[in-house]
Design an enzyme around this catalytic site. Structure first.
Site, PDB file in Angstrom:
ATOM      1  N   ASP A 175       0.819  -1.207   0.000  1.00  0.00           N
ATOM      2  CA  ASP A 175       0.000   0.000   0.000  1.00  0.00           C
ATOM      3  C   ASP A 175       0.861   1.269   0.000  1.00  0.00           C
ATOM      4  O   ASP A 175       2.097   1.198  -0.070  1.00  0.00           O
ATOM      5  CB  ASP A 175      -0.951  -0.031   1.200  1.00  0.00           C
ATOM      6  N   GLU A 208      -0.503   1.961  -5.076  1.00  0.00           N
ATOM      7  CA  GLU A 208      -0.295   3.392  -4.821  1.00  0.00           C
ATOM      8  C   GLU A 208      -1.371   4.246  -5.480  1.00  0.00           C
ATOM      9  O   GLU A 208      -1.191   5.461  -5.629  1.00  0.00           O
ATOM     10  CB  GLU A 208       1.129   3.817  -5.190  1.00  0.00           C
ATOM     11  N   TRP A 209      -2.512   3.599  -5.831  1.00  0.00           N
ATOM     12  CA  TRP A 209      -3.749   4.268  -6.207  1.00  0.00           C
ATOM     13  C   TRP A 209      -3.651   5.026  -7.529  1.00  0.00           C
ATOM     14  O   TRP A 209      -4.487   5.881  -7.823  1.00  0.00           O
ATOM     15  CB  TRP A 209      -4.224   5.212  -5.102  1.00  0.00           C
ATOM     16  N   GLY A 210      -2.631   4.750  -8.329  1.00  0.00           N
ATOM     17  CA  GLY A 210      -2.493   5.430  -9.604  1.00  0.00           C
ATOM     18  C   GLY A 210      -1.992   6.850  -9.514  1.00  0.00           C
ATOM     19  O   GLY A 210      -1.967   7.568 -10.513  1.00  0.00           O
ATOM     20  N   GLU A 211      -1.552   7.274  -8.332  1.00  0.00           N
ATOM     21  CA  GLU A 211      -1.141   8.668  -8.141  1.00  0.00           C
ATOM     22  C   GLU A 211       0.083   9.042  -8.975  1.00  0.00           C
ATOM     23  O   GLU A 211       0.240  10.185  -9.391  1.00  0.00           O
ATOM     24  CB  GLU A 211      -0.852   8.939  -6.666  1.00  0.00           C
ATOM     25  N   ASP A 230      -9.875   3.470  -3.911  1.00  0.00           N
ATOM     26  CA  ASP A 230     -10.618   2.287  -3.463  1.00  0.00           C
ATOM     27  C   ASP A 230     -11.986   2.188  -4.117  1.00  0.00           C
ATOM     28  O   ASP A 230     -12.686   3.194  -4.288  1.00  0.00           O
ATOM     29  CB  ASP A 230     -10.835   2.352  -1.952  1.00  0.00           C
TER      30      ASP A 230
END
Length: 672
Positions: A175, A208-211, A230
């Site tokens: 994460d 890493e949420w696509g950041e 999410d």
């Protein structure tokens, strides 16, 4: 990303880079596509040659007490007993909260003895004995994402990786919380090197949420990377994530997959039709299929969806191509995936709240010209021939998933027929509605002895007003039948299913059937005069987080958890509290003229919130605000909805993802 369900603003980070590609829910522009990039072959390490399949506990348990050793073993048992292992599911993955908050004196991670009294290795041994694999979780930061502050791996990568290897871990979800601002590529590359140093093959799931656009750099770092924030168990969330992930097709391939987050199938926030769409679209996108429901409590319908081997075969195709958008207009999508045998998997996806005819052709999805094609319906498990048209009446929020091939044996199958419906999908109690159904031969061969029937709920009157039979239908010909349908007086408001069935014979005399579920909604128009929309029943809603709230702001989790609607320091007693992406549909019955509201981002979001508000009348946008932010006062919105059957209130994310997007329809009224 993994977050406690009550953690709000930082939980839902999404990628600004994809804002231009994110299509609004009500009106769809042509989809943006990523810069083409060749799909490379699987890496030499052989990890994840097809998208990983398995289970992760987070979506069903979060950090609840039922996340423990017994649950993990129970899931492994069910993988075997229910045939999920045979269907391809392999990984049983632990998410956050498996460890104690503090490392031991030697800096080692310590499994929570209450949850895992025998330690992680014992669980791994149990899972391995079933022929399955174990996954674990940590964060590329000093702490994980949970507010309890469990230890992250930043600065401990080699030690933690070795512990995971010693325990027999096969998969690591890594994460992004508490990362201390360290460059993402550096943090994830360090863990890659640490995992490799153990000598044990461990799949690295970059979360890493696509950041930081991992699709551009992570193909040699991990085997999959999250492309979005999410997911939540709602139609709005699933569709928003779908739209963000679709443009990234050029970056997916064997050993490096776009990950639009775990499955919500079975968790209760969507209908089975919506869950079939969720599963179909994740499979067409070659996404990892990680079950997010507690299988110990799952229904037979949930197992039927998760165990559809024909759909799974689309996801697991060894060519490793992610499906691409062929067309997207007014919420009707065609997405096609090239398969290793030369066929195409084609998803006809209906984003709308009412049935839609969605059509394409074999050549449009990339197949060569041919006299005819074999079409396999992957949910009905039936094969047909088609002269080239691929189309269907797709139910609201539904997906028809087919596999089409230029197959010389096409004539062995009966012709495909398309069932259609003309007429309003709404009726009022005690009234009679006129509907027209159609049965159209899409095949190269003739459909003979065609008959059609329409049946409604008990107590309804359904009468044919024109012929229900045809001797033969050649390619492109249709049997059209008029019907008179009446819902009894006093029928409660709501959606009711009618079954349309066509029966016919192939030239070889083989009997075939095609069935479609048609939905009629029983509704009454609003009363005459001016009414608060929060006092009226809606037809349907979808919301990015939590339910739409009446007369409070959106609380993101459960119904009734909002606060007084407050925009620009002004408190409003009436209104709707939403979270982008959001839609609220009302039946106006062609009897209303105007919708008015004061709209804006709720004051409870101190920063980041950006939304826009739209009013739609029967599929036409009739009013919009442009982008509103948290530092703006409420803006007046007025829309002419004269003659509209359905009025739709839409809140978009303002183009930058669904972060803190609490959109209030304060004092929302409709005048009829």
């Amino acid at each position: 990303m993994t977050r406690h369900p009550h953690t709000r603003t930082t939980r839902r980070r999404v990628i600004g880079a994809l804002a231009a590609a994110l299509l609004c829910t009500a009106g769809l522009a042509a989809p943006a596509v990523a810069e083409p990039k060749p799909v490379s072959p699987a890496p030499a390490d052989g990890l994840a040659p097809t998208p990983p399949m398995g289970f992760n506990n987070w979506n069903s348990t979060h950090c609840g007490a039922d996340f423990d050793e017994a649950m993990v073993k129970g899931i492994a048992d069910l993988f075997v007993a229910k045939g999920l292992k045979d269907a391809g599911y392999r990984y049983v993955n632990l998410d956050d909260c498996w460890a104690l908050p503090d490392r031991d004196a030697d800096g080692k991670l310590v499994p929570d003895p209450a949850r895992f009294p025998n330690g992680i290795k014992a669980v791994a041994d149990y899972v391995h004995a079933k022929g399955l694999k174990l996954g674990i979780y940590t964060s590329a930061g000093t702490k994980t994402c949970n507010d309890a502050g469990f230890p992250g791996a930043l600065g401990h990568e080699y030690s933690d990786a070795q512990q995971f290897a010693d325990w027999g871990v096969d998969y690591l979800k890594y994460d992004n919380c508490n990362n201390q601002g360290v460059d993402a590529r550096q943090r994830y590359t360090t863990m890659r090197d640490a995992l490799r140093a153990t000598g044990r093959p461990i799949v690295l799931s970059i979360c890493e949420w696509g950041e930081n656009k991992p699709w551009e750099w992570a193909a040699d770092v991990g085997q999959l990377w999250r492309t979005t924030g999410d997911i939540s168990d709602s139609w709005g969330s699933m569709v928003s994530i779908l739209k963000q992930n679709l443009p990234l097709a050029p970056y997916a391939g064997p050993g490096h997959w776009n990950d639009p987050d775990m499955l919500e199938v079975g968790n209760g926030g969507m209908t089975d039709t919506e869950y079939r769409s969720h599963f179909s679209m994740w499979s067409v996108m070659a996404a990892p299929l990680l079950i997010g429901t507690d299988l110990r409590k799952a229904s037979a319908a949930t197992f039927d969806i998760l165990d559809n081997k024909e759909v799974i075969a689309v996801d697991q195709d060894p060519l490793g191509k992610q499906g691409t958008v062929v067309s997207a207009e007014d919420g009707s999508w065609v997405v096609a995936k090239e398969m290793s045998d030369g066929s195409r998997a084609v998803a006809l996806f209906n984003e709308n709240g009412s049935p839609r005819r969605i059509a394409t052709s074999a050549t449009a999805v990339g197949l060569p010209k041919a006299p005819a094609y074999t079409l396999r319906d992957l949910w009905q498990h039936r094969s047909y021939n088609t002269a080239g048209t691929v189309s269907a009446l797709v139910p609201a929020h539904g997906t028809v998933l087919v596999r089409v091939a230029a197959d010389r044996r096409w004539a062995a199958n009966p012709p495909a027929v398309e069932l259609g419906l003309d007429g309003s999908p709404f009726t009022e109690p005690g009234s009679t509605s006129a509907l027209t159904t159609s049965v159209t031969d899409l095949g190269r061969t003739t459909a003979g002895k065609v008959s059609v029937s329409l049946t409604g709920p008990a107590g309804w009157s359904v009468r044919a007003a024109s012929p229900t039979k045809a001797r033969a239908l050649t390619t492109g010909r249709a049997l059209r039948t008029g019907w008179r349908v009446s819902a009894p007086a006093g029928t409660p408001r709501g959606a009711y299913d009618l079954t349309l069935k066509a029966s016919y014979r192939s030239p070889a005399g083989v009997r075939a059937e095609s069935t479609a579920t048609l939905t009629l909604t029983v509704a009454d128009p609003p009363p005459a005069g001016s009414s608060y929309l929060s006092d009226l029943p809606w037809l349907s809603t979808s919301n990015g987080w939590g339910p739409v709230e009446r007369d409070t702001s959106n609380g993101e989790t459960a119904a009734g958890d909002g606060h007084p609607i407050t925009v620009g320091g002004v408190v409003y007693a009436k209104g709707l509290g939403t979270h982008a992406q959001s839609e609220v549909d009302y039946y106006a019955g062609k009897a209303c003229e105007k919708v008015t509201a004061e709209v804006g981002v709720d004051d409870e979001e101190a920063a980041n919130g950006t939304v826009s508000f739209e009013v739609w009348a029967d599929g036409t946008k009739v009013a919009s605000t442009g982008v509103l932010t948290t530092d703006m006062a409420a803006q007046p919105l007025s829309a002419d909805v004269t003659g509209a059957e359905v009025v739709r209130l839409v809140v978009t994310d303002g183009g930058d993802g669904i972060t803190s997007d609490h959109g209030d329809w304060a004092d929302a009224r409709i005048t009829c």
